[in-house]
Design an enzyme around this catalytic site. Structure first.
Site, PDB file in Angstrom:
ATOM      1  N   ASP A  16     -45.393   3.782 -20.664  1.00 35.78           N
ATOM      2  CA  ASP A  16     -44.112   4.477 -20.763  1.00 35.78           C
ATOM      3  C   ASP A  16     -43.894   5.296 -19.497  1.00 35.78           C
ATOM      4  O   ASP A  16     -42.775   5.438 -19.015  1.00 35.78           O
ATOM      5  CB  ASP A  16     -44.082   5.467 -21.933  1.00 35.78           C
ATOM      6  CG  ASP A  16     -44.347   4.842 -23.268  1.00 35.78           C
ATOM      7  OD1 ASP A  16     -44.014   3.652 -23.441  1.00 35.78           O
ATOM      8  OD2 ASP A  16     -44.907   5.528 -24.146  1.00 35.78           O
ATOM      9  N   HIS A  72     -47.274   6.614 -24.286  1.00 32.97           N
ATOM     10  CA  HIS A  72     -48.137   5.474 -24.007  1.00 32.97           C
ATOM     11  C   HIS A  72     -48.276   5.392 -22.485  1.00 32.97           C
ATOM     12  O   HIS A  72     -47.370   5.790 -21.758  1.00 32.97           O
ATOM     13  CB  HIS A  72     -47.524   4.150 -24.482  1.00 32.97           C
ATOM     14  CG  HIS A  72     -47.250   4.073 -25.955  1.00 32.97           C
ATOM     15  ND1 HIS A  72     -46.088   4.541 -26.501  1.00 32.97           N
ATOM     16  CD2 HIS A  72     -47.972   3.525 -26.966  1.00 32.97           C
ATOM     17  CE1 HIS A  72     -46.102   4.312 -27.807  1.00 32.97           C
ATOM     18  NE2 HIS A  72     -47.233   3.700 -28.114  1.00 32.97           N
TER      19      HIS A  72
END
Length: 441
Positions: free
Chosen positions: A109, A106
């Protein structure tokens, strides 16, 4: 193997290699031999194993009853870019030592979200430049990217389905940046998981309008990515509930219907997760069969749920029967369309040593390899396929064949029923099929 970074985070652990099922080495593969050919492809080609950035390098073991228990050394820098670089160093060290070829992420992240949209854009650009170097140095590739449009409080009522247009627009801007990052890193696919695309209550929800908005939004995202030269697949990941009471991507069948309704079926396929199948009261084999039947079996998120708990526990897979049955469908479908097997799984809260994440991934990779070998033997050496085909043999010739070929009308069925009279029961032989699975495991 060269160290990918300035510092070694997983000290004392070398490259994980195949040693065979008789090995007692906890840092070796017992079944996964990447160069072993099964059903015409190497295991490496079949699986395209990927490490999930979020669980492996971001999750710290927190739960609703307490803070995290895992203290990662790459989280020590206070500066966002320094911390992101340290995390990337640790990630690529781990991935290369594990011996897999891919990772997934993501957007946030990779690096902490900025205080403003503009700052977030600068941060994403900076980490993409770092990751380009990491990929070039290591040979590791990006299986897919995605955007976290569910954690920030602004998305509490959804992203593309939010009743506030300005939130929808913010999600569009964020996903554009994630698409740009995925393209810049030569990502092979892009995933949409609608973490809060659903409702908590129908009392304040215009369901049809929200679905229409989501369909239009996904089409716009597709058109943008294609205009930028992205040739990969778009995946939607079904999940029935949690965090919302009901999510619009409930299961495979729901998503297939949605994609066809909004004209997205030619560009989108499914990224299926084992734990999400459990939450939808399905088996993973069921979810895969539905996707494969529509030519949409795109990618897999490998994990498992706790069968006594009704939430998304994201444990590493270890159920050989479950994996073998999934691999039967995997092989019958000709494998995945563009995707791979991503370990969307996290070590347990009380697993606090740095080597625990290796044990978890080694076990997960081995269970898939063992399941693939077993499924191939079932399909090629047992009576499984012939028994299954025999069950439908009445459609191979005669009137049954005419029905499948569209040569009968409903009056014809009436005449055949009248002529046949009462019928003998035909056993489904379920126990025999189950015994075959157990025999080969």
């Amino acid at each position: 193997m060269a160290l990918i970074g300035d510092k070694e985070y997983f000290k004392g652990i070398g490259e994980i290699k195949f040693e065979g099922k008789d090995s007692d080495n906890p840092f070796a593969y017992k079944y996964y031999n990447p160069d072993q050919v099964v059903a015409g492809k190497t295991m490496r080609e079949h699986f395209k194993f990927a490490v999930a950035y979020w669980h492996t390098f971001c999750g710290q073991g927190a739960d609703p009853f307490g803070p995290g228990t895992q203290n990662f050394p790459w989280d020590e820098p206070s500066d966002a870019i320094d911390a992101a670089k340290a995390k990337a160093d640790a990630a690529f060290e781990f991935i290369t030592k594990l011996g897999v070829d891919y990772y997934c992420f993501h957007d946030f992240d990779l690096i902490q979200e900025g205080a403003t949209f503009t700052e977030s854009e600068k941060r994403i650009s900076a980490i993409v430049d770092i990751l380009k170097g990491k990929q070039a140095e290591s040979g590791v590739k990006l299986l897919w990217g995605t955007a976290n449009c569910f954690s920030n409080p602004r998305y509490m009522n959804g992203a593309s389905t939010n009743p506030d247009f300005n939130v929808l627009a913010r999600a569009g801007g964020q996903i554009k940046l994630a698409l740009d990052a995925t393209i810049a890193l030569n990502g092979e696919n892009y995933v949409f998981w609608g973490g809060r695309e659903g409702y908590m209550s129908l009392l304040n929800t215009d369901l049809k309008r929200e679905l229409d908005h989501m369909g239009r939004f996904l089409g716009m995202a597709r058109d943008y990515a294609r205009s930028q030269g992205f040739k990969g697949n778009f995946f939607i990941e079904p999940k029935p509930m949690e965090p919302m009471k009901h999510q619009y991507d409930f299961d495979s069948a729901t998503v297939v219907g949605f994609l066809n309704q909004y004209g997205l079926q030619d560009d989108f396929k499914l990224n299926l997760e084992f734990n999400h199948a459990t939450l939808a009261s399905h088996t993973m084999q069921h979810e895969m069969e539905v996707a494969a039947a529509h030519g949409m079996l795109g990618s897999l998120d490998a994990n498992r749920g706790d069968y006594q708990n009704g939430w998304d526990t994201d444990q590493f897979p270890n159920n050989i029967t479950e994996i073998t049955e999934a691999m039967i469908t995997f092989l019958q479908a000709g494998g995945l369309q563009g995707g791979g097997v991503n370990f969307d799984a996290k070590i347990r809260r009380n697993s606090t040593d740095m080597d625990d994440v290796f044990h978890a991934h080694i076990g997960g990779i081995d269970i898939f390899a063992r399941g693939l070998i077993t499924a191939d033997k079932i399909l090629t050496s047992s009576s499984y396929e012939s028994l299954r085909k025999k069950r439908y043999s009445s459609f191979d010739t005669g009137k049954g064949g005419d029905f499948e070929n569209g040569k009968l009308d409903f009056k014809d069925l009436y005449e055949i029923a009248k002529e046949n009279g009462e019928l003998d029961l035909q056993s489904g032989k379920q126990e025999l099929f189950e015994n075959i699975i157990n025999q080969y495991i």
